[in-house]
Design a protein around this motif. Structure first.
Motif, short mmCIF file in Angstrom:
data_model
loop_
_atom_site.label_atom_id
_atom_site.label_comp_id
_atom_site.label_asym_id
_atom_site.label_seq_id
_atom_site.Cartn_x
_atom_site.Cartn_y
_atom_site.Cartn_z
N THR A 1 -28.92 24.89 22.67
CA THR A 1 -29.73 23.67 22.74
C THR A 1 -31.12 24.00 23.29
O THR A 1 -32.14 23.59 22.73
CB THR A 1 -29.05 22.63 23.66
OG1 THR A 1 -27.76 22.34 23.13
CG2 THR A 1 -29.86 21.35 23.73
N LYS B 1 -30.52 15.89 19.01
CA LYS B 1 -29.80 17.05 19.52
C LYS B 1 -30.29 18.33 18.84
O LYS B 1 -30.43 19.37 19.48
CB LYS B 1 -28.30 16.89 19.28
CG LYS B 1 -27.61 16.03 20.32
CD LYS B 1 -26.10 16.17 20.20
CE LYS B 1 -25.39 15.38 21.27
NZ LYS B 1 -23.93 15.63 21.23
N GLY C 1 -33.18 19.60 20.41
CA GLY C 1 -33.00 20.17 21.74
C GLY C 1 -32.63 19.18 22.82
O GLY C 1 -32.70 19.50 24.01
N ARG D 1 -30.15 17.22 25.20
CA ARG D 1 -28.80 17.46 25.69
C ARG D 1 -28.02 16.15 25.63
O ARG D 1 -28.59 15.06 25.72
CB ARG D 1 -28.86 17.97 27.14
CG ARG D 1 -29.37 19.41 27.21
CD ARG D 1 -29.49 19.86 28.63
NE ARG D 1 -30.35 18.93 29.38
CZ ARG D 1 -30.18 18.65 30.65
NH1 ARG D 1 -29.22 19.20 31.33
NH2 ARG D 1 -31.00 17.81 31.25
N PRO E 1 -25.18 18.39 16.40
CA PRO E 1 -26.58 18.58 16.01
C PRO E 1 -26.71 19.13 14.59
O PRO E 1 -27.70 18.87 13.91
CB PRO E 1 -27.11 19.58 17.05
CG PRO E 1 -25.91 20.18 17.70
CD PRO E 1 -24.82 19.16 17.59
#
Lengths: 247, 372
Positions: free
Chosen positions: A84, B284, B287, B289, B364
């Motif tokens: 992420t 997502k 980036g 969370r 994602p």
């Protein structure tokens, strides 16, 4: 990123999905290297594995086997949380469908990327304004997506993808919702922006006409890559042979 | 988080239905709480006003003032058991009161109390014969200083010489006089219940400083050889008939209301989360969370609830301000408002938590491929 590192290096990448007791091989021993400012068109029919390839290259999925490096960083073993963060900092995305946050203005849509990470505040706002300016959207900065045309929305999405100064930008069918003239304009813009910034890009498309804007076209069929001449990889020995980067 | 705030600000209509329903629930909660407190205040005021620590009932009276009789001998035993404390008699009589200028059948429900140890707000020395202090809830019946109330079938006349507050009993306004005045009223109007000189219904005991009321209560009951049943003021309040049931009933209604709030928040935000699945996938991929996205849902649920609470609390305060004293058993206390607010915020958090799994499950990778 180290100066000589390619934007993307995939080596022996396999992705296998379990389906019941069976397995489906979505990607099979894929080797692909993309240079630092190279624009690569990825063409293939539905179910050929181009989405899986893009997802792995974009740190959205981890491969079953093989090595993936983006900008010299090996992302193969990263945890979901690390992935992420990596996506936030090093990859740009332009999606095919749901794209912009509908209740944010063009500028705010660019700043979303900043708000999700360690905030840079003023610097991020300056960058957003600069990007909008360069993309010819300076006078549209305060408008909501619903007030923008299809091409303008796509340009905002490109701006958003460039906000974090990524090593690699993934374009998922960026022209599928546009007519061919507008599609060509967007492709030209993509090429121009990438070349100007020295950023690499993978452009997934099903429209062969758009491939002329790319430095190189890679075909994918049944999870295997095929080079420009249409030669399909023949399994085991290709890793050593294959001219995987357009050197 | 900023994203969630911007959505609230730019698309308030999207949250309108949830805000409206939660506002109704908040109003219901604060009104129910106010009614419960009002009813409780109306039945317990006379006990809460006591400045003593214990009430001594006769054994077998089942802690009821009306049934209880404490004879002088028992009183002496009690006084011996708490030599350093203070002991005062207490008596009560529920009677209809007639006011001048009103019809003979237009009775005002009252409870006459005779006291020796002054309750809060009353002078240490009880007023003279035939004189009483009235609870100020009786003002709504037109009682003023100097008003003469004719009590019961014998029409015993009592003159109001002043007021005290928050001293209702059994939902009725009270009149506070000397024990002798009470004996006179009781003797004239309830001859069968009349008591002799020195006899009272119960004793109020103030324990010496530093003594544990529960220990003293035990010592008193032991000293009288089991002729008394001594309770702390709080125990005596809990033992009032119907009070526990009333609390329980209201608590259950309040509990169900909070449960409904949880369901409303859970359903509404589950729906919103489903609608946002694609957007969450994109965020997502960019980036975001899961914690950030869920934090946004939680923040929205809490803010919507705060708006609802502000309106609910405002409505309760307004109602409290406009209703004439004594006309409706309704009391607004900061403690009740805070606990209602806490309950509703808890409901918002729990309700929003039902969306957590859905937010976590958004992949994602779903952002790419666009259904291709």
């Amino acid at each position: 990123m180290s100066p000589s590192a390619p934007a993307l290096r995939m080596e022996g990448v396999r992705k296998v999905y379990p389906v019941g007791d069976d397995e489906v091989v979505a990607l099979d021993r894929v080797d692909l290297t993309i240079g630092a400012d190279e624009v690569v068109a990825l063409v293939g029919p539905s179910g050929s594995g181009k989405t899986t390839l893009c997802s792995i290259a974009g740190a959205l999925l981890t491969p079953t086997d093989g090595v993936v490096e983006v900008g010299g960083t090996d992302i193969t073993g990263l945890s979901p949380k690390q992935l992420t963060e990596f996506r936030r900092d090093s990859v740009g995305f332009v999606f095919q469908t749901v794209n912009l946050v509908p209740f944010l203005t063009a500028r705010e849509n660019l700043l979303v990327v900043d708000e999700l990470g360690a905030r840079r505040g003023r610097a991020a706002r300056d960058r957003a304004d600069q990007l909008l300016e360069e993309l010819g959207l300076a006078d549209r900065a305060d408008q909501l997506p619903s007030e923008l045309s299809g091409g303008q929305k796509q340009r905002v999405a490109i701006g958003r993808a460039l906000m974090n100064e990524p090593e690699l930008v993934l374009f998922d069918e960026p022209t599928s919702a546009l007519d061919s003239k507008l599609g060509e304009q967007v492709m030209e813009l993509i090429r121009h922006e990438m070349k100007e910034r020295g950023t690499a890009a993978i452009v997934v498309t099903h429209d062969e006409r758009m491939t002329r804007f790319a430095d190189r076209t890679v075909h994918i069929v049944d999870g295997r890559l095929d080079d420009e001449d249409g030669r399909v990889d023949e399994g085991e020995d290709v890793t050593a042979e294959r001219p995987s980067g357009a050197r | 988080m900023r994203l969630a705030l911007r959505e609230l600000r730019r698309r308030p209509g999207r949250f309108g239905v949830a805000t409206a329903i939660l506002t109704l629930i908040a109003v219901l909660l604060t009104f129910l709480g106010g009614l419960l407190d009002g009813l409780e205040a109306g039945s317990t005021g006379a006990y809460r006003a006591q400045q003593g620590d214990l009430i001594v009932f006769a054994d077998g009276a089942q802690t009821s003032l009306v049934r209880s009789r404490i004879e002088p001998e028992v009183r002496a035993q009690v006084e011996d058991a708490v030599p350093d404390g203070a002991v005062g008699g207490l008596g009560s009589a529920q009677l209809g009161g007639r006011l001048e200028g009103r019809g003979p059948r237009d009775l005002v429900g009252t409870v006459v109390f005779g006291y020796e140890l002054a309750p809060r707000g009353l002078p240490d020395e009880p007023p003279g014969p035939g004189e009483v202090y009235a609870d100020d809830s009786l003002r709504s019946e037109g009682v003023e200083e100097g008003t003469v109330i004719q009590l019961g079938p014998a029409r015993t006349e009592l003159t109001v010489v002043g007021f005290t507050s928050d001293a209702k009993y059994s939902g009725q306004g009270t009149l506070w006089g000397s024990v002798d005045t009470w004996r006179q009223v009781l003797g004239e109007n309830r001859p069968s219940a009349a008591v002799g000189e020195g006899t009272v219904q119960a004793l109020v005991v103030a324990v010496p400083d530093g003594a544990d009321p529960a220990d003293v209560a035990e010592a008193i009951d032991e000293a009288t050889g089991g002729a008394t049943e001594t309770l702390t003021i709080a125990e005596a309040i809990d033992a009032l008939p119907g009070l526990a049931q009333q609390r329980q009933t209201f608590s259950q209604i309040i509990g169900v209301t909070v449960l409904i709030a949880i369901v409303v928040v859970a359903l509404f935000f589950a729906l919103i989360t489903v609608e946002r699945t694609a957007l969450y996938g994109v965020l997502k991929a960019l980036g975001a969370r899961s914690a950030t996205l869920f934090g946004g849902v939680l923040l929205q649920a809490v803010l919507v609830t705060l708006v609802a609470l502000a309106i609910g609390v405002g409505a309760a305060l307004l109602l409290d301000a406009v209703i004439p004293a004594g006309s409706l058993p309704f009391a607004v206390t900061s403690g009740r408002l805070l606990s209602s607010a806490a309950a509703l915020l808890f409901a918002a958090a729990v309700g929003a938590a039902f969306s957590l799994r859905r937010v976590l499950r958004v992949d994602p990778a779903s952002a790419i491929g666009g259904g291709a």
